[in-house]
Design an enzyme around this catalytic site. Sequence first.
Site, PDB file in Angstrom:
ATOM      1  N   THR A  36       0.784  -1.224   0.000  1.00  0.00           N
ATOM      2  CA  THR A  36       0.000   0.000   0.000  1.00  0.00           C
ATOM      3  C   THR A  36       0.823   1.283   0.000  1.00  0.00           C
ATOM      4  O   THR A  36       1.810   1.395   0.706  1.00  0.00           O
ATOM      5  CB  THR A  36      -0.881   0.003   1.265  1.00  0.00           C
ATOM      6  OG1 THR A  36      -1.451  -1.287   1.427  1.00  0.00           O
ATOM      7  CG2 THR A  36      -1.972   1.044   1.173  1.00  0.00           C
ATOM      8  N   ARG A  57      -9.775 -10.741  -3.722  1.00  0.00           N
ATOM      9  CA  ARG A  57      -9.218 -10.481  -2.409  1.00  0.00           C
ATOM     10  C   ARG A  57      -9.219  -8.987  -2.118  1.00  0.00           C
ATOM     11  O   ARG A  57      -8.805  -8.174  -2.939  1.00  0.00           O
ATOM     12  CB  ARG A  57      -7.800 -11.033  -2.332  1.00  0.00           C
ATOM     13  CG  ARG A  57      -7.069 -10.795  -0.996  1.00  0.00           C
ATOM     14  CD  ARG A  57      -6.084  -9.662  -1.087  1.00  0.00           C
ATOM     15  NE  ARG A  57      -5.221  -9.585   0.101  1.00  0.00           N
ATOM     16  CZ  ARG A  57      -4.364  -8.600   0.322  1.00  0.00           C
ATOM     17  NH1 ARG A  57      -4.253  -7.607  -0.535  1.00  0.00           N
ATOM     18  NH2 ARG A  57      -3.616  -8.589   1.420  1.00  0.00           N
ATOM     19  N   GLY A 108      -7.811  -6.132   0.466  1.00  0.00           N
ATOM     20  CA  GLY A 108      -6.716  -6.000   1.412  1.00  0.00           C
ATOM     21  C   GLY A 108      -6.863  -4.860   2.394  1.00  0.00           C
ATOM     22  O   GLY A 108      -7.922  -4.258   2.577  1.00  0.00           O
ATOM     23  N   LEU A 109      -5.742  -4.558   3.011  1.00  0.00           N
ATOM     24  CA  LEU A 109      -5.641  -3.564   4.071  1.00  0.00           C
ATOM     25  C   LEU A 109      -6.128  -2.188   3.649  1.00  0.00           C
ATOM     26  O   LEU A 109      -6.825  -1.490   4.395  1.00  0.00           O
ATOM     27  CB  LEU A 109      -4.178  -3.483   4.512  1.00  0.00           C
ATOM     28  CG  LEU A 109      -3.776  -2.415   5.518  1.00  0.00           C
ATOM     29  CD1 LEU A 109      -4.237  -2.827   6.903  1.00  0.00           C
ATOM     30  CD2 LEU A 109      -2.266  -2.214   5.482  1.00  0.00           C
TER      31      LEU A 109
END
Length: 454
Positions: free
Chosen positions: A272, A300, A302-303
């Site tokens: 990121t 998926r 993610g963060l």
Amino acid sequence: MVPCLAAVTQLMYTLGKRKECSQHSEENDLSKQKVSVQQRQKIGRPFFIAVHVGAGYHSPASSDANYRAMRRACKAAASVLSEAGGSSMDAVVSALKVLEDDEITNAGKGSNLTEDGSVECDASIMDGLTGAFGAVGAAPGISNAIEVAAALAKQSQGGLLPLGRIPPVFLVGDGVRDWALKQNIPVVEDSAEARRRLISERAEKQWKYYTKIIESYNSAAENHQRGQSTPLRSGSCLGTSATLQAPSAEAIDRDIVSDQGQDRVEDLVLDTVGAIAVDSEGNVAAGASSGGIAMKVKGRIGLAAQYGCGCWASSRRQPEGTSVAACASGAGEILIRGLAARECCNLAQKSEEGPGTACESFLSNLMSEQAAFGSSYDSGLLLVQLNTSQGNNDPKLRGVELVAAFTSKSFGVGYYGSLMTTPKTQIFRNSNSCNERPSQKVCVFEANVMNSRR
């Protein structure tokens, strides 16, 4: 503080020590310095912007490109904050769009590819003053995911939709593209065109390399199941986990070279990117954008997209509390479990020892607690905490405390304050052994940056 590289522990920027910040040739240009100071005196609007280009491994060969990207991102945000009415959230969007458009980062164009070789982006943004939040996940064909996330956040502040419907703040998959088109936000509709625009040569080369690794592993696994003697290499994986990052670093450095035959080291599965902006009123905003981990499973999320995980911002008036914002990067599946950005901000606001100690303690504890899940320990936190004043005649933003804490091999950070002549950029490197416990390899950089002469 745990000892790290001298470059990490000694790079302290203060207003009275500007010579320590003159690491780039552009900072030594006295004529530029005079013009810059005059412009800021004329504008009279203190501001601060900080960005990062991911926690992972940044090769020395890519350092200059990362420095350029971070400087341009800082300047883009500063141009927004220098204008009357420029908001911290708009500044975050401007900074992250620059990083998304640069192939050197794992966001927008140049993002890591999924198992099937496509780009799916995550992004989120939060306004500290209102608490407005917007996010997109696994978004295909979106060059600037942060722009869609910001549009969602702003729409949520406008009240209910027709017939009393609650406006969305988090969209995923093809729903992101459909919603963006209705809002007249540019998206790539044709899948072939999206591939051409978003897949960089570097990302595609990396995808091919990892595809071969996975195919070799699967073949070895089949042979092993049939009773053949082919051993399975310890630490190998199926390409759906961030653990693919660390074990393959040296191999990638040796094997991946440019088409021109240059023996240059390539970056390793960066994660990121993020930005934090502070306007003249002391309002903070934070955002994150990512292409996700390499070889991730399609769909998926993610963060970077999840609430309280990729970014967090809270603007508080004294004496009620201290304004703070953070953005996180690294092994998403680990950091998500700890609500990384939000919890780090909460600890920083309560800590009597300062935000640097709070960030170090948080990462150390989180990595130790999550060790049972067997994932990568790569992580990074960028945090900004404000020093504000209450007087009506003084600027509300006097200065900030900047913290960069990380456990990964490297962490690229840039920042720019209204009294600085040019953005400062640095790629911090962790010299500790990967065999050490996570709590023993947290590196911390801290800086106190003044943004007003009064």
